[in-house]
Scaffold this active site. Sequence first.
Site, PDB file in Angstrom:
ATOM      1  N   LYS A   9     -10.028 -12.528  -3.724  1.00 29.36           N
ATOM      2  CA  LYS A   9     -10.321 -13.945  -3.465  1.00 29.36           C
ATOM      3  C   LYS A   9      -9.814 -14.366  -2.078  1.00 29.36           C
ATOM      4  O   LYS A   9     -10.538 -14.985  -1.309  1.00 29.36           O
ATOM      5  CB  LYS A   9      -9.658 -14.857  -4.513  1.00 29.36           C
ATOM      6  CG  LYS A   9     -10.054 -14.554  -5.938  1.00 29.36           C
ATOM      7  CD  LYS A   9      -9.357 -15.492  -6.918  1.00 29.36           C
ATOM      8  CE  LYS A   9      -7.831 -15.415  -6.905  1.00 29.36           C
ATOM      9  NZ  LYS A   9      -7.279 -14.141  -7.402  1.00 29.36           N
ATOM     10  N   ARG A  84      -6.976 -22.842 -12.389  1.00 31.67           N
ATOM     11  CA  ARG A  84      -6.432 -21.619 -12.958  1.00 31.67           C
ATOM     12  C   ARG A  84      -6.427 -21.651 -14.487  1.00 31.67           C
ATOM     13  O   ARG A  84      -6.026 -20.687 -15.115  1.00 31.67           O
ATOM     14  CB  ARG A  84      -5.009 -21.551 -12.435  1.00 31.67           C
ATOM     15  CG  ARG A  84      -4.314 -20.259 -12.249  1.00 31.67           C
ATOM     16  CD  ARG A  84      -4.978 -19.276 -11.387  1.00 31.67           C
ATOM     17  NE  ARG A  84      -4.016 -18.281 -11.001  1.00 31.67           N
ATOM     18  CZ  ARG A  84      -3.654 -18.051  -9.749  1.00 31.67           C
ATOM     19  NH1 ARG A  84      -4.201 -18.728  -8.756  1.00 31.67           N
ATOM     20  NH2 ARG A  84      -2.771 -17.128  -9.485  1.00 31.67           N
ATOM     21  N   ARG A 123      -0.845  -3.789  -1.734  1.00 31.37           N
ATOM     22  CA  ARG A 123      -1.056  -4.880  -0.761  1.00 31.37           C
ATOM     23  C   ARG A 123       0.185  -5.094   0.103  1.00 31.37           C
ATOM     24  O   ARG A 123       1.312  -5.014  -0.346  1.00 31.37           O
ATOM     25  CB  ARG A 123      -1.368  -6.184  -1.501  1.00 31.37           C
ATOM     26  CG  ARG A 123      -1.348  -7.385  -0.546  1.00 31.37           C
ATOM     27  CD  ARG A 123      -1.940  -8.608  -1.132  1.00 31.37           C
ATOM     28  NE  ARG A 123      -1.366  -8.961  -2.410  1.00 31.37           N
ATOM     29  CZ  ARG A 123      -1.887  -9.874  -3.203  1.00 31.37           C
ATOM     30  NH1 ARG A 123      -2.980 -10.519  -2.866  1.00 31.37           N
ATOM     31  NH2 ARG A 123      -1.309 -10.143  -4.364  1.00 31.37           N
ATOM     32  N   ARG A 156       4.637  -8.740  -1.264  1.00 34.33           N
ATOM     33  CA  ARG A 156       4.902  -9.981  -1.983  1.00 34.33           C
ATOM     34  C   ARG A 156       5.816  -9.707  -3.164  1.00 34.33           C
ATOM     35  O   ARG A 156       5.674  -8.687  -3.839  1.00 34.33           O
ATOM     36  CB  ARG A 156       3.570 -10.568  -2.496  1.00 34.33           C
ATOM     37  CG  ARG A 156       3.051 -11.680  -1.632  1.00 34.33           C
ATOM     38  CD  ARG A 156       1.651 -12.087  -1.972  1.00 34.33           C
ATOM     39  NE  ARG A 156       1.440 -12.500  -3.358  1.00 34.33           N
ATOM     40  CZ  ARG A 156       0.298 -13.007  -3.799  1.00 34.33           C
ATOM     41  NH1 ARG A 156      -0.731 -13.172  -2.966  1.00 34.33           N
ATOM     42  NH2 ARG A 156       0.155 -13.354  -5.060  1.00 34.33           N
ATOM     43  N   ARG A 167       0.910 -11.007 -14.513  1.00 32.92           N
ATOM     44  CA  ARG A 167      -0.116 -11.833 -13.868  1.00 32.92           C
ATOM     45  C   ARG A 167      -1.499 -11.526 -14.419  1.00 32.92           C
ATOM     46  O   ARG A 167      -2.311 -12.423 -14.631  1.00 32.92           O
ATOM     47  CB  ARG A 167      -0.079 -11.623 -12.349  1.00 32.92           C
ATOM     48  CG  ARG A 167       1.144 -12.285 -11.712  1.00 32.92           C
ATOM     49  CD  ARG A 167       1.413 -11.771 -10.327  1.00 32.92           C
ATOM     50  NE  ARG A 167       0.300 -11.975  -9.420  1.00 32.92           N
ATOM     51  CZ  ARG A 167       0.045 -11.215  -8.357  1.00 32.92           C
ATOM     52  NH1 ARG A 167       0.833 -10.184  -8.083  1.00 32.92           N
ATOM     53  NH2 ARG A 167      -0.957 -11.486  -7.581  1.00 32.92           N
TER      54      ARG A 167
HETATM   55  P1  AP5 Z   1      -6.556 -10.194  -2.083  1.00 26.78           P
HETATM   56  O1  AP5 Z   1      -7.733 -10.714  -1.335  1.00 26.78           O
HETATM   57  O2  AP5 Z   1      -5.207 -10.483  -1.548  1.00 26.78           O
HETATM   58  O3  AP5 Z   1      -6.680 -10.598  -3.635  1.00 26.78           O
HETATM   59  P2  AP5 Z   1      -6.591 -12.005  -4.357  1.00 26.78           P
HETATM   60  O4  AP5 Z   1      -7.725 -12.067  -5.332  1.00 26.78           O
HETATM   61  O5  AP5 Z   1      -6.470 -13.112  -3.371  1.00 26.78           O
HETATM   62  O6  AP5 Z   1      -5.276 -11.771  -5.193  1.00 26.78           O
HETATM   63  P3  AP5 Z   1      -3.918 -12.583  -5.284  1.00 26.78           P
HETATM   64  O7  AP5 Z   1      -2.939 -11.604  -5.871  1.00 26.78           O
HETATM   65  O8  AP5 Z   1      -3.531 -13.228  -4.016  1.00 26.78           O
HETATM   66  O9  AP5 Z   1      -4.296 -13.627  -6.331  1.00 26.78           O
HETATM   67  P4  AP5 Z   1      -3.391 -14.332  -7.286  1.00 26.78           P
HETATM   68  O10 AP5 Z   1      -4.413 -15.152  -7.948  1.00 26.78           O
HETATM   69  O11 AP5 Z   1      -2.535 -13.554  -8.190  1.00 26.78           O
HETATM   70  O12 AP5 Z   1      -2.283 -14.993  -6.337  1.00 26.78           O
HETATM   71  P5  AP5 Z   1      -2.056 -16.459  -5.832  1.00 26.78           P
HETATM   72  O13 AP5 Z   1      -1.484 -16.355  -4.494  1.00 26.78           O
HETATM   73  O14 AP5 Z   1      -3.257 -17.302  -6.064  1.00 26.78           O
HETATM   74  O15 AP5 Z   1      -6.743  -8.609  -2.224  1.00 26.78           O
HETATM   75  C1  AP5 Z   1      -5.763  -7.797  -2.870  1.00 26.78           C
HETATM   76  C2  AP5 Z   1      -5.605  -6.459  -2.109  1.00 26.78           C
HETATM   77  O16 AP5 Z   1      -6.818  -5.720  -2.190  1.00 26.78           O
HETATM   78  C3  AP5 Z   1      -5.311  -6.625  -0.611  1.00 26.78           C
HETATM   79  O17 AP5 Z   1      -4.405  -5.627  -0.227  1.00 26.78           O
HETATM   80  C4  AP5 Z   1      -6.686  -6.408   0.064  1.00 26.78           C
HETATM   81  O18 AP5 Z   1      -6.543  -5.843   1.356  1.00 26.78           O
HETATM   82  C5  AP5 Z   1      -7.379  -5.450  -0.892  1.00 26.78           C
HETATM   83  N1  AP5 Z   1      -8.823  -5.690  -0.986  1.00 26.78           N
HETATM   84  C6  AP5 Z   1      -9.454  -6.898  -1.129  1.00 26.78           C
HETATM   85  N2  AP5 Z   1     -10.794  -6.726  -1.210  1.00 26.78           N
HETATM   86  C7  AP5 Z   1     -11.018  -5.372  -1.144  1.00 26.78           C
HETATM   87  C8  AP5 Z   1     -12.203  -4.559  -1.194  1.00 26.78           C
HETATM   88  N3  AP5 Z   1     -13.441  -5.093  -1.346  1.00 26.78           N
HETATM   89  N4  AP5 Z   1     -12.063  -3.212  -1.090  1.00 26.78           N
HETATM   90  C9  AP5 Z   1     -10.823  -2.671  -0.936  1.00 26.78           C
HETATM   91  N5  AP5 Z   1      -9.672  -3.370  -0.899  1.00 26.78           N
HETATM   92  C10 AP5 Z   1      -9.761  -4.718  -1.005  1.00 26.78           C
HETATM   93  O19 AP5 Z   1      -0.968 -16.985  -6.860  1.00 26.78           O
HETATM   94  C11 AP5 Z   1       0.369 -16.509  -6.861  1.00 26.78           C
HETATM   95  C12 AP5 Z   1       1.190 -17.326  -7.851  1.00 26.78           C
HETATM   96  O20 AP5 Z   1       1.209 -18.712  -7.463  1.00 26.78           O
HETATM   97  C13 AP5 Z   1       0.670 -17.357  -9.297  1.00 26.78           C
HETATM   98  O21 AP5 Z   1       1.097 -16.235 -10.034  1.00 26.78           O
HETATM   99  C14 AP5 Z   1       1.279 -18.680  -9.793  1.00 26.78           C
HETATM  100  O22 AP5 Z   1       2.639 -18.544 -10.126  1.00 26.78           O
HETATM  101  C15 AP5 Z   1       1.156 -19.572  -8.589  1.00 26.78           C
HETATM  102  N6  AP5 Z   1      -0.112 -20.328  -8.566  1.00 26.78           N
HETATM  103  C16 AP5 Z   1      -1.110 -20.240  -7.625  1.00 26.78           C
HETATM  104  N7  AP5 Z   1      -2.126 -21.063  -7.929  1.00 26.78           N
HETATM  105  C17 AP5 Z   1      -1.784 -21.687  -9.077  1.00 26.78           C
HETATM  106  C18 AP5 Z   1      -2.431 -22.653  -9.920  1.00 26.78           C
HETATM  107  N8  AP5 Z   1      -3.656 -23.131  -9.639  1.00 26.78           N
HETATM  108  N9  AP5 Z   1      -1.774 -23.076 -11.034  1.00 26.78           N
HETATM  109  C19 AP5 Z   1      -0.551 -22.617 -11.341  1.00 26.78           C
HETATM  110  N10 AP5 Z   1       0.116 -21.691 -10.617  1.00 26.78           N
HETATM  111  C20 AP5 Z   1      -0.493 -21.231  -9.490  1.00 26.78           C
END
Ligand code: AP5
Length: 212
Positions: A9, A84, A123, A156, A167
Amino acid sequence: MLGSPGAGKGTQAAILSDYYHIPHISTGDIFRQNLADNTALGQRARDFMNQGVLVPDDVTEAMVADRLSQPDTANGFILDGFPRNIAQGHALAAMLAERHVPLHGVIYIAVAHDLLVKRLVGRRVCAECGAGYHVEFDPPKVVDVCDRCGGKLIQRADDLPETVETRLKVYQEQTAPLIGFYREQGVLVEVDGAQSVDAVTRSIVHKLEALH
Ligand code: AP5
Ligand code: ZN
């Protein structure tokens, strides 16, 4: 942007933000920035994030409402990591209605469990500019150094294997129901996230344009 942790994402939202010239609003990034700055919001979010569970809805929704009130959202925006759960889905609908902003599309990036784990534990992110890398799929030119700014790459806190499992479980239980919620509204765009980064982007743009 909808999809499991590690689905890509953040990677895709950053590309689409450049392509469409609209801001990328990541709730995870905003929380991490507040954590780094040690604000009151960061202190409230810290334990939830480190455990890999959701930050309470009231805290998250207030933060998003505040971000959507900034002037740079006037021509549109990409939400990454919000909503979420179904309650946040309803909260978003209310925020958009209040601002007279339509929801154009919900991009759901689908990726199988085993690949998600591999992506998350491999990552690395730049401590300076936030750029994302992967030790195997998208390595920097010099180990642990950011190609863009020369900053140090770090892992991270929530990408450690135990937290990753939590997660992914939280996603299945609380976030995945949003797929049906948006499919019923006719706004869901589903893409195969196991393809290369470029192929995923092409697929998103193609399907988004076919939607309207
Ligand atoms: P990446 O693009 O970083 O993946 P992502 O889907 O963004 O994953 P996240 O782990 O950031 O999502 P998340 O939802 O857990 O975290 P968030 O920060 O929102 O890609 C991942 C890896 O794969 C990278 O190394 C990339 O290079 C590689 N990659 C990507 N695409 C590729 C491809 N096509 N081919 C090969 N490699 C690829 O949330 C973190 C925390 O914040 C949550 O756990 C929660 O505690 C809190 N939080 C955030 N939002 C909320 C909410 N709305 N409500 C409550 N708590 C929240
Ligand atoms: Zn950098």
